[in-house]
Design a protein around this motif. Sequence first.
Motif, PDB file in Angstrom:
ATOM      1  N   GLU A  31      34.628  45.438  13.643  1.00  0.00           N
ATOM      2  CA  GLU A  31      34.775  45.764  15.063  1.00  0.00           C
ATOM      3  C   GLU A  31      35.812  44.844  15.707  1.00  0.00           C
ATOM      4  O   GLU A  31      35.618  43.630  15.743  1.00  0.00           O
ATOM      5  CB  GLU A  31      33.416  45.614  15.764  1.00  0.00           C
ATOM      6  N   HIS A  79      37.143  45.207  18.978  1.00  0.00           N
ATOM      7  CA  HIS A  79      37.177  45.099  20.443  1.00  0.00           C
ATOM      8  C   HIS A  79      35.829  45.496  21.025  1.00  0.00           C
ATOM      9  O   HIS A  79      35.543  46.674  21.203  1.00  0.00           O
ATOM     10  CB  HIS A  79      38.274  46.028  20.997  1.00  0.00           C
ATOM     11  N   THR A  80      34.991  44.513  21.304  1.00  0.00           N
ATOM     12  CA  THR A  80      33.729  44.808  21.987  1.00  0.00           C
ATOM     13  C   THR A  80      33.460  43.744  23.035  1.00  0.00           C
ATOM     14  O   THR A  80      33.608  42.546  22.773  1.00  0.00           O
ATOM     15  CB  THR A  80      32.535  44.885  21.023  1.00  0.00           C
ATOM     16  N   GLU A  90      45.886  49.498  21.539  1.00  0.00           N
ATOM     17  CA  GLU A  90      44.526  49.797  21.972  1.00  0.00           C
ATOM     18  C   GLU A  90      44.534  50.888  23.045  1.00  0.00           C
ATOM     19  O   GLU A  90      45.202  50.750  24.074  1.00  0.00           O
ATOM     20  CB  GLU A  90      43.859  48.551  22.559  1.00  0.00           C
ATOM     21  N   SER A 116      36.873  51.721  17.721  1.00  0.00           N
ATOM     22  CA  SER A 116      36.209  50.514  18.221  1.00  0.00           C
ATOM     23  C   SER A 116      35.026  50.913  19.083  1.00  0.00           C
ATOM     24  O   SER A 116      35.116  51.868  19.866  1.00  0.00           O
ATOM     25  CB  SER A 116      37.190  49.680  19.055  1.00  0.00           C
ATOM     26  N   ASP A 128      33.811  49.320  21.563  1.00  0.00           N
ATOM     27  CA  ASP A 128      34.112  48.980  22.951  1.00  0.00           C
ATOM     28  C   ASP A 128      32.866  48.454  23.665  1.00  0.00           C
ATOM     29  O   ASP A 128      32.552  47.284  23.598  1.00  0.00           O
ATOM     30  CB  ASP A 128      34.715  50.191  23.660  1.00  0.00           C
ATOM     31  N   PRO A 176      40.694  48.592  10.423  1.00  0.00           N
ATOM     32  CA  PRO A 176      40.658  47.453  11.342  1.00  0.00           C
ATOM     33  C   PRO A 176      40.747  46.110  10.626  1.00  0.00           C
ATOM     34  O   PRO A 176      41.344  45.160  11.151  1.00  0.00           O
ATOM     35  CB  PRO A 176      39.321  47.620  12.075  1.00  0.00           C
TER      36      PRO A 176
END
Length: 381
Positions: A57, A59-60, A253, A303, A305, A338
Motif C-alpha cells: 500500500e 498511499h493511505t 497519483e 491504493s 487511500d 507498487p
Amino acid sequence: MPVEQILSNAQLVTADRVFYGTVVLRDGLIAEVNEGPSRLPQALDLNGDYLLPGLVELHTDNLERHMTPRPGVDWPSVPAVLSHDAQIIAAGITTVFDAVSIGDVNPKGNRMQKLPAMLEAISKASEAGLTRAEHRLHLRCELCHPDTLTVFRDLVENPLVQLVSVMDHSPGQRQFVLESKYREYYMGKYHLTTTQMDEFITLQMANSRTYSDRYRAAIVEHCLALGLSVASHDDATLAHVEESARYGMTIAEFPTTVEAARGCRENGMQVLMGAPNIVRGGSHSGNVAAADLAAAGLLDILSSDYYPASLLQSAFALAAQNQRIGLAEAVRMVSLNPARAAGLTDRGEIAPGLRADLIQARSQDGLPVVQQVWRQATRVF
C-alpha cells in the motif's frame, strides 16, 4: 536447521497466472513454488483457498483516523498506530506507506501540530517489533502551505521515508479545476460558512502563487538526490503530466482525466488510482473512473487511500468486471507494481527468493475474505 513451512492445496496467484499448487517457505523467504498438492504430512492444507502475495500500500491516510477518531479527540499515538496496524494487516497489507501530510489545507485542522507525534509513534512501534505490517513513510507535501518546505527538510532524513508526493489543492488546480466543485467539497468537509470559504479561497490562491512552483522544484530536487521515489498528484492535463515528467517523477497519483493518464503512460510514469474508486464504481470527486482507465490499459497501481479493506476487494472486483484483466494482472496492481514503483525488489509476488509475505483468502460470492497473513513466513493474522 532452517525453519521450513509448506503451504499446499491453494490457488496460487503468481505474477502471470493462477494455478493449484504448493509453496515452500524457508528462513523467511519463498524457497519453492510447485504445481499440485504436497504429499508430505507436515504440509498445511489451505483447502483450495487463494494464496496471494502480501499487498503493498503506497498511499493511505488511515492512521489519521485512528489519531483523531472524532473531531477534537486526540488518541494516544502508539495505541493509535497499533490499532491502525491491526486494520492494515487484517486487510492483507504487509507493507504500508503511511501517508503523513505536510501542510494542512483544512483551516480548522491540526495536522501539522500532530506530525512529530505520528512519526515518533510509527518509529517507536516499528522498532519495538509491535507492528505486524512493515511500516514506511510517504510524505505528502501540500505546496501551497507556507511551512511545507521547512517541515519537509526536517522530516525527509527519517530512515522510514521512501516515498514523497507533491500536490496543490488550491482552487483552479488539478483536482479542483472548477471552483464550484472546490466550494462544494471543502464547505461540506470542513463545515465552513460562505464568508469563511471566500477567505479560504483567497488565501489558498495567494499561497499557491507564492510557494507552489518554488517548493515543487526544491522538494523534487532533494528527493532525487536522496534516491527517493517521487509522485505527482491529481494531474488533470497533458501540461501537468509533462511538468511532472520533466521533474523526474515516476508515479502519478490519481490523474483526473483519461488524457492525463495516457500522457503519464507515454512519459513512463506509473498510474496510481484509488481502490475505493473501483469498489464504488467511480470517483467521489466526479473525476475519471479507475475502471475506465483499466479498460483502456492505463492503470498500473491501486491504493486503498482512505479504506484499507478496499485494496484486496478492488483486485477481485476489477478481474470480475473486466474480461481482459485476469486475477493475476489485477493482483499485480496491489502487490508487485507498487513494490517496484517504490523501489522494493524483494517482495510483491510469489516467486522463489522473495520475501514470504503472503495472504490466504477465501472467495465468498466473489468477495475475498482474508483467512491468514504471513510476513516473512511468520503468521501475523
